[in-house]
Scaffold this motif. Structure first.
Motif, PDB file in Angstrom:
ATOM      1  N   ASP A  36     -61.695 -44.883  -8.262  1.00  0.00           N
ATOM      2  CA  ASP A  36     -61.039 -46.095  -7.758  1.00  0.00           C
ATOM      3  C   ASP A  36     -61.612 -46.493  -6.402  1.00  0.00           C
ATOM      4  O   ASP A  36     -60.882 -46.693  -5.435  1.00  0.00           O
ATOM      5  N   ILE A  37     -62.934 -46.613  -6.329  1.00  0.00           N
ATOM      6  CA  ILE A  37     -63.579 -47.005  -5.080  1.00  0.00           C
ATOM      7  C   ILE A  37     -63.364 -48.507  -4.875  1.00  0.00           C
ATOM      8  O   ILE A  37     -63.695 -49.315  -5.730  1.00  0.00           O
ATOM      9  N   SER A  38     -62.759 -48.848  -3.744  1.00  0.00           N
ATOM     10  CA  SER A  38     -62.539 -50.260  -3.397  1.00  0.00           C
ATOM     11  C   SER A  38     -62.482 -50.382  -1.883  1.00  0.00           C
ATOM     12  O   SER A  38     -62.441 -49.375  -1.167  1.00  0.00           O
ATOM     13  N   THR A  39     -62.445 -51.601  -1.392  1.00  0.00           N
ATOM     14  CA  THR A  39     -62.403 -51.819   0.056  1.00  0.00           C
ATOM     15  C   THR A  39     -61.123 -51.262   0.666  1.00  0.00           C
ATOM     16  O   THR A  39     -61.100 -50.949   1.852  1.00  0.00           O
ATOM     17  N   GLY A  40     -60.075 -51.122  -0.103  1.00  0.00           N
ATOM     18  CA  GLY A  40     -58.825 -50.575   0.410  1.00  0.00           C
ATOM     19  C   GLY A  40     -58.748 -49.058   0.375  1.00  0.00           C
ATOM     20  O   GLY A  40     -57.832 -48.470   0.932  1.00  0.00           O
ATOM     21  N   ASN A  41     -59.716 -48.423  -0.289  1.00  0.00           N
ATOM     22  CA  ASN A  41     -59.663 -46.971  -0.454  1.00  0.00           C
ATOM     23  C   ASN A  41     -60.717 -46.218   0.338  1.00  0.00           C
ATOM     24  O   ASN A  41     -60.813 -45.001   0.224  1.00  0.00           O
ATOM     25  N   VAL A  42     -61.513 -46.933   1.087  1.00  0.00           N
ATOM     26  CA  VAL A  42     -62.468 -46.297   1.988  1.00  0.00           C
ATOM     27  C   VAL A  42     -62.179 -46.823   3.386  1.00  0.00           C
ATOM     28  O   VAL A  42     -62.206 -48.016   3.634  1.00  0.00           O
ATOM     29  N   LEU A  43     -61.843 -45.917   4.274  1.00  0.00           N
ATOM     30  CA  LEU A  43     -61.374 -46.301   5.595  1.00  0.00           C
ATOM     31  C   LEU A  43     -62.379 -45.860   6.655  1.00  0.00           C
ATOM     32  O   LEU A  43     -62.956 -44.784   6.555  1.00  0.00           O
ATOM     33  N   CYS A  44     -62.558 -46.685   7.662  1.00  0.00           N
ATOM     34  CA  CYS A  44     -63.446 -46.361   8.767  1.00  0.00           C
ATOM     35  C   CYS A  44     -62.754 -46.781  10.051  1.00  0.00           C
ATOM     36  O   CYS A  44     -62.360 -47.940  10.204  1.00  0.00           O
ATOM     37  N   PHE A  45     -62.572 -45.815  10.943  1.00  0.00           N
ATOM     38  CA  PHE A  45     -61.940 -46.113  12.220  1.00  0.00           C
ATOM     39  C   PHE A  45     -62.556 -45.219  13.286  1.00  0.00           C
ATOM     40  O   PHE A  45     -62.588 -44.002  13.118  1.00  0.00           O
ATOM     41  N   GLY A  46     -63.058 -45.827  14.347  1.00  0.00           N
ATOM     42  CA  GLY A  46     -63.649 -45.060  15.430  1.00  0.00           C
ATOM     43  C   GLY A  46     -64.830 -44.210  15.012  1.00  0.00           C
ATOM     44  O   GLY A  46     -65.032 -43.129  15.529  1.00  0.00           O
ATOM     45  N   GLY A  47     -65.583 -44.704  14.049  1.00  0.00           N
ATOM     46  CA  GLY A  47     -66.754 -43.964  13.587  1.00  0.00           C
ATOM     47  C   GLY A  47     -66.459 -42.870  12.583  1.00  0.00           C
ATOM     48  O   GLY A  47     -67.364 -42.221  12.081  1.00  0.00           O
ATOM     49  N   MET A  48     -65.200 -42.648  12.284  1.00  0.00           N
ATOM     50  CA  MET A  48     -64.809 -41.637  11.296  1.00  0.00           C
ATOM     51  C   MET A  48     -64.508 -42.337   9.974  1.00  0.00           C
ATOM     52  O   MET A  48     -63.881 -43.384   9.968  1.00  0.00           O
ATOM     53  N   THR A 119     -72.105 -56.060  -2.437  1.00  0.00           N
ATOM     54  CA  THR A 119     -72.348 -57.431  -2.905  1.00  0.00           C
ATOM     55  C   THR A 119     -71.190 -58.337  -2.516  1.00  0.00           C
ATOM     56  O   THR A 119     -71.391 -59.460  -2.035  1.00  0.00           O
ATOM     57  N   TRP A 120     -69.972 -57.863  -2.712  1.00  0.00           N
ATOM     58  CA  TRP A 120     -68.778 -58.625  -2.340  1.00  0.00           C
ATOM     59  C   TRP A 120     -68.803 -58.947  -0.850  1.00  0.00           C
ATOM     60  O   TRP A 120     -68.539 -60.073  -0.441  1.00  0.00           O
ATOM     61  N   THR A 121     -69.152 -57.947  -0.029  1.00  0.00           N
ATOM     62  CA  THR A 121     -69.209 -58.135   1.423  1.00  0.00           C
ATOM     63  C   THR A 121     -70.245 -59.192   1.794  1.00  0.00           C
ATOM     64  O   THR A 121     -69.994 -60.052   2.644  1.00  0.00           O
ATOM     65  N   LEU A 122     -71.395 -59.158   1.142  1.00  0.00           N
ATOM     66  CA  LEU A 122     -72.461 -60.117   1.402  1.00  0.00           C
ATOM     67  C   LEU A 122     -71.994 -61.559   1.162  1.00  0.00           C
ATOM     68  O   LEU A 122     -72.288 -62.455   1.943  1.00  0.00           O
ATOM     69  N   TYR A 123     -71.236 -61.771   0.104  1.00  0.00           N
ATOM     70  CA  TYR A 123     -70.800 -63.122  -0.242  1.00  0.00           C
ATOM     71  C   TYR A 123     -69.460 -63.513   0.371  1.00  0.00           C
ATOM     72  O   TYR A 123     -69.146 -64.693   0.456  1.00  0.00           O
ATOM     73  N   TYR A 124     -68.674 -62.553   0.794  1.00  0.00           N
ATOM     74  CA  TYR A 124     -67.336 -62.846   1.284  1.00  0.00           C
ATOM     75  C   TYR A 124     -67.273 -63.039   2.791  1.00  0.00           C
ATOM     76  O   TYR A 124     -66.534 -63.865   3.287  1.00  0.00           O
ATOM     77  N   HIS A 125     -68.044 -62.256   3.520  1.00  0.00           N
ATOM     78  CA  HIS A 125     -67.956 -62.272   4.984  1.00  0.00           C
ATOM     79  C   HIS A 125     -68.985 -63.193   5.623  1.00  0.00           C
ATOM     80  O   HIS A 125     -70.073 -63.379   5.114  1.00  0.00           O
ATOM     81  N   GLU A 136     -72.598 -73.048  -0.928  1.00  0.00           N
ATOM     82  CA  GLU A 136     -73.400 -72.224  -1.851  1.00  0.00           C
ATOM     83  C   GLU A 136     -72.890 -70.785  -1.868  1.00  0.00           C
ATOM     84  O   GLU A 136     -72.795 -70.166  -2.925  1.00  0.00           O
ATOM     85  N   GLN A 137     -72.514 -70.245  -0.698  1.00  0.00           N
ATOM     86  CA  GLN A 137     -71.979 -68.890  -0.619  1.00  0.00           C
ATOM     87  C   GLN A 137     -70.673 -68.804  -1.405  1.00  0.00           C
ATOM     88  O   GLN A 137     -70.450 -67.851  -2.154  1.00  0.00           O
ATOM     89  N   ILE A 138     -69.824 -69.802  -1.267  1.00  0.00           N
ATOM     90  CA  ILE A 138     -68.547 -69.829  -1.993  1.00  0.00           C
ATOM     91  C   ILE A 138     -68.787 -69.926  -3.495  1.00  0.00           C
ATOM     92  O   ILE A 138     -68.158 -69.213  -4.285  1.00  0.00           O
ATOM     93  N   THR A 139     -69.713 -70.777  -3.913  1.00  0.00           N
ATOM     94  CA  THR A 139     -70.027 -70.933  -5.338  1.00  0.00           C
ATOM     95  C   THR A 139     -70.523 -69.619  -5.925  1.00  0.00           C
ATOM     96  O   THR A 139     -70.068 -69.180  -6.981  1.00  0.00           O
ATOM     97  N   GLN A 140     -71.472 -68.962  -5.223  1.00  0.00           N
ATOM     98  CA  GLN A 140     -72.008 -67.692  -5.702  1.00  0.00           C
ATOM     99  C   GLN A 140     -70.939 -66.603  -5.720  1.00  0.00           C
ATOM    100  O   GLN A 140     -70.886 -65.799  -6.642  1.00  0.00           O
ATOM    101  N   PHE A 141     -70.054 -66.605  -4.717  1.00  0.00           N
ATOM    102  CA  PHE A 141     -68.973 -65.631  -4.658  1.00  0.00           C
ATOM    103  C   PHE A 141     -68.087 -65.754  -5.892  1.00  0.00           C
ATOM    104  O   PHE A 141     -67.765 -64.773  -6.543  1.00  0.00           O
ATOM    105  N   HIS A 142     -67.671 -66.991  -6.219  1.00  0.00           N
ATOM    106  CA  HIS A 142     -66.783 -67.188  -7.367  1.00  0.00           C
ATOM    107  C   HIS A 142     -67.474 -66.920  -8.692  1.00  0.00           C
ATOM    108  O   HIS A 142     -66.828 -66.530  -9.670  1.00  0.00           O
ATOM    109  N   GLU A 143     -68.799 -67.086  -8.728  1.00  0.00           N
ATOM    110  CA  GLU A 143     -69.526 -66.778  -9.953  1.00  0.00           C
ATOM    111  C   GLU A 143     -69.583 -65.260 -10.183  1.00  0.00           C
ATOM    112  O   GLU A 143     -69.397 -64.784 -11.293  1.00  0.00           O
ATOM    113  N   LEU A 144     -69.786 -64.518  -9.097  1.00  0.00           N
ATOM    114  CA  LEU A 144     -69.862 -63.063  -9.212  1.00  0.00           C
ATOM    115  C   LEU A 144     -68.489 -62.402  -9.326  1.00  0.00           C
ATOM    116  O   LEU A 144     -68.335 -61.380  -9.984  1.00  0.00           O
TER     117      LEU A 144
END
Length: 147
Positions: A36-48, A119-125, A136-144
């Motif tokens: 279940d790897i997702s942006t909510g399940n990998v945490l980074c704080f203070g370099g840890m 990939t999500w980060t590239l198109y979302y942020h 174009e970024q929004i269009t590609q984001f919604h396509e992916l």
């Protein structure tokens, strides 16, 4: 850390990715998969870095199943979403018609989830304060990521 006014920079994203990769290698070294790897399940704080939400992690040889398919759809490996193997090893024998291998989650599926997050980060942020994604970024984001 390279966080300027709440913005993610390339070095932060790369550090996060390396931390996640190291955590997955550690799991793999003891024959476990996260599932279940997702942006909510990998945490980074203070370099840890920390890998969270291990409720669906299991030993690779385990036959235990869960009622629900695990994972966040946007970051789920293609084979996990299909619940079947979609690719065949090079030089492998073709599968016989009517015979189906039982599907098992493997470490490559966790790694594919990391790829989908990148990939999500590239198109979302957007990496500039006050900026908005281009049309174009929004269009590609919604396509992916149609969800």
């Amino acid at each position: 850390m390279d966080v300027h006014k709440g913005l993610l920079t390339c070095s932060v994203v790369c550090s996060w990715w390396l931390i996640c990769n190291a955590a997955l290698q550690l799991l793999r070294s003891v024959d476990w998969v996260h599932r279940d790897i997702s942006t909510g399940n990998v945490l980074c704080f203070g370099g840890m870095g920390k890998l969270a939400d291990l409720e669906y992690a299991k030993h690779m040889d385990s036959n235990a199943t869960h009622e629900d398919r695990t994972g966040t759809l946007e970051f789920m490996a293609s084979e996990v979403e299909a619940q079947q193997y979609l690719f065949q090893p090079r030089g492998g024998k073709p599968r016989r018609e009517g015979r189906k291998c039982p599907f098992r989650f493997n470490p490559l599926h966790d790694m594919e989830s990391l790829w989908w997050i990148a990939t999500w980060t590239l198109y979302y942020h957007v990496d500039q304060g006050g900026s908005r994604p281009s049309s174009e970024q929004i269009t590609q984001f919604h396509e992916l990521f149609p969800g």
